[in-house]
Design an enzyme around this catalytic site. Structure first.
Site, PDB file in Angstrom:
ATOM      1  N   ASP A 341      39.942  44.753  41.892  1.00 12.56           N
ATOM      2  CA  ASP A 341      40.289  43.122  41.687  1.00 12.56           C
ATOM      3  C   ASP A 341      40.713  42.689  43.143  1.00 12.56           C
ATOM      4  O   ASP A 341      41.376  42.636  43.475  1.00 12.56           O
ATOM      5  CB  ASP A 341      41.492  43.053  40.530  1.00 12.56           C
ATOM      6  CG  ASP A 341      41.617  42.395  40.320  1.00 12.56           C
ATOM      7  OD1 ASP A 341      40.800  41.383  39.603  1.00 12.56           O
ATOM      8  OD2 ASP A 341      43.222  41.124  40.363  1.00 12.56           O
ATOM      9  N   GLU A 370      34.999  42.842  43.373  1.00 15.30           N
ATOM     10  CA  GLU A 370      34.754  41.582  42.932  1.00 15.30           C
ATOM     11  C   GLU A 370      34.907  40.985  44.256  1.00 15.30           C
ATOM     12  O   GLU A 370      35.959  40.780  44.935  1.00 15.30           O
ATOM     13  CB  GLU A 370      36.262  41.222  42.391  1.00 15.30           C
ATOM     14  CG  GLU A 370      35.874  39.889  41.307  1.00 15.30           C
ATOM     15  CD  GLU A 370      37.321  39.457  40.652  1.00 15.30           C
ATOM     16  OE1 GLU A 370      36.843  38.423  39.876  1.00 15.30           O
ATOM     17  OE2 GLU A 370      38.159  40.110  40.810  1.00 15.30           O
TER      18      GLU A 370
END
Length: 590
Positions: A341, A370
């Site tokens: 993330d 990400e």
């Protein structure tokens, strides 16, 4: 006439990124010039006079530095009258055919050459894999003995019940406390469905103990959320998935924790002494307090997500320790690796250590980030970062491609714009990185892709209005046609076609939480589901679609043609194959 095209292997040979220590031949065409110099820099200048081969052709061989990173280059030109000029890259940053600039001393708008480690290899099972993303609470609920000791959660007894039922529709504070009790055993029960769909890799949104249903507010990295299951059930899921040839990738949220966690422990729900409770807490140095305890640095200013100091040795040891560090721990438990993330908010040194920890637990562990922009030259916190040199990430979520495909099939841009983006990624991403890209259309933090394809994403609407947002029959039909075109493009390109749970079933909805409704088991769009299944399975069993070379063209503004092929008996990743198969996919905008 002056001409250079960084997307064309004649002018840039070999095309694309370069391994450190290798050599690259550059060719430049120019009439009415007497001299041309290849100017490159990677900390210091490299000037290579170009040999005048013929009337308009100049060549130079560049010895690529041993260091990895970004090398920039342009061309210095001299006319017969002594005038100096330069040839630079297009100002959109996508490379290709450039143009003359009359400021020879300038360094802006240069071409980019990505220099990567020759030893850079990404997991073979990721190359061209079909990925399926699951938001665990909403995929499937199987019988379980799991209990929830919290009293502030709303547990839906009816899987078909909609969000916000029975509450103030304008009250969004507790959306994250609605649970449908999807669980790990539910995913395991649906493995036959996923295998039949053609899935190779399952990407699970966070599964660790947390307060919210999205679980990006981690409470305990060592414990599976009790509503989802147990550590043993996670291991059973990974083992059962492996029997179908499916790998399981976890979501790593390492930039912040939840305020309601054993580490911060703002509400005293955990027996540990949290950083919020005492400066003597072993976790105190994990966080940055401007004024203890109530004023602290948090992720994007969201007070429920206190930000972690990633450079702190105790935190790094907790994450990377070979014995029981979180990163290797869950790989040993059966995960194939991590999707990170907000990877661009993790320091590069942290990523390098994370990569080593993951690969030490499993040689072919995947570390996928990400990164929403170009992952070859992302500027984060004032630092130019290249994530594709072989020392940090294996690959990334491909948001730029998502935008380019959706814009093309929905008529916002023409085919040439899409072709240009694809060629740019080929130019800056090494093959090992590019063939492991997570090429997505839908995701948990975007409105459903069918809504996006007909501009019904719900921007500017209240939560109540977003909840009521439904596509009319003609809108839905158009969205499905566009989605089929988008998926066809995705399945024809290098990288990993990714399906967000329920997109194949025709799920619609605005931004979260409405893109996270429960999967409509028994109420799927069967025709769309069959289309997706056929596309993914065809790709799964096609060597050339998974590993072949790729060329793209735009015959006209409405059409893109993608050709996948082998070069003799070798594919783009160096595998030998005797097949002479070729795949040509032509997609015309609906």
């Amino acid at each position: 006439m002056l001409f250079f095209d960084s997307h064309d292997s004649f002018y840039h040979e070999p095309a694309g990124p370069a391994a450190s220590g290798s050599s690259v031949t550059f060719r430049f065409r120019g009439t009415n010039i007497t001299h041309a110099v290849l100017r490159a820099w990677m900390g210091s200048d490299i000037l290579v006079p170009m040999k005048h081969e013929s009337d308009d052709l100049f060549t130079a061989v560049l010895q690529v530095p041993e260091a990895t990173g970004l090398l920039w280059y342009d061309f210095l030109l001299i006319y017969p009258n002594g005038t100096k000029t330069r040839y630079i890259a297009p100002k959109d940053g996508l490379g290709g055919v450039g143009h003359e600039d009359t400021h020879p001393d300038a360094r802006d708008w240069a071409y980019q050459l990505t220099v990567y480690q020759p030893s850079f290899h990404t997991p073979a099972y990721m190359h061209g894999a079909n990925i399926y993303q699951i938001f665990p609470d909403r995929f499937y609920h199987a019988s379980t003995h799991a209990t929830d000791i919290r009293t502030d959660r709303r547990l839906h007894a009816d899987w078909s019940e909609d969000l916000n039922t029975g509450r103030n529709p304008e009250d969004t504070e507790n959306d994250v406390l609605e649970f449908y009790r999807g669980n790990l055993n539910g995913i395991r029960e649906k493995l036959p469905y996923l295998a039949g769909l053609g899935v190779d890799v399952l990407y699970l949104n966070p599964i660790f103990q947390a307060s919210s249903n999205h679980r990006y507010d981690t409470a305990d990295y060592t414990v599976i959320d009790p509503l989802l299951g147990t550590s043993e059930e996670f291991q059973e899921l990974c083992s059962a998935a492996g029997e179908y040839g499916i790998h399981v990738m976890l979501d790593g949220v390492f930039s912040h924790t939840g305020e309601d966690s054993r580490y911060f422990n703002r509400f005293g729900h955990f027996p540990t002494l949290g950083a919020y409770q005492s400066r003597d807490s072993q976790y105190y140095d994990w966080y940055t307090f401007e004024q203890w305890p109530d004023k602290y640095r948090s992720w994007w200013g969201i007070h429920t997500l206190p930000e972690v100091r990633k450079n702190q040795k105790p935190y790094q040891n907790f994450m990377f320790n070979r014995t029981d560090g979180i990163v290797p721990r869950w790989i040993h438990a059966g995960a194939c690796g991590w999707r990170l993330d907000v990877a661009d908010e993790l320091p590069m040194d942290f990523l390098r250590k994370l990569r080593k920890a993951a690969k030490s637990a499993r040689r072919d562990a995947v570390v996928l980030g990400e990164v929403r922009e170009d992952a070859s030259n992302k500027i984060a916190y004032g630092e130019m970062r290249c994530y594709c040199t072989g020392d940090t990430l294996d690959s990334v979520m491909n948001y730029p491609l998502r935008t380019a495909i959706l814009d093309f099939v929905s008529g916002k841009t023409d085919a040439q714009a899409l072709v240009r983006l694809i060629r740019h990624q080929e130019e800056v991403y090494p093959a090992q990185f590019r063939y492991a890209l997570m090429n997505l259309l839908g995701s948990h933090d975007r409105a459903r892709v069918l809504n996006a394809l007909v501009d019904r994403e719900g921007q500017g609407l209240s939560k109540h209005e977003q909840n009521q947002l439904r596509l009319a029959p003609d809108e839905y039909d158009l969205a499905v046609r566009r989605y089929k075109a988008a998926l066809s493009i995705l399945c024809a390109l290098p990288g990993c076609p990714t399906v967000y749970y329920g997109d194949e079933a025709g799920m619609t909805g605005g931004p979260d939480p409405f893109c996270r409704r429960a999967y409509p088991w028994g109420h799927e769009d069967a025709e769309l589901q069959a289309f997706v299944q056929a596309k993914l399975n065809h790709r799964k069993h096609s060597h050339v679609l998974r590993y072949g070379y790729c060329t793209v063209q735009a015959p006209d503004a409405q059409t893109i043609t993608i050709r996948r092929y082998l070069n003799g008996d070798t594919d783009a990743l160096g595998h030998r194959n005797t097949s002479s198969a070729e795949e040509i996919c032509t997609v015309r905008r609906p």
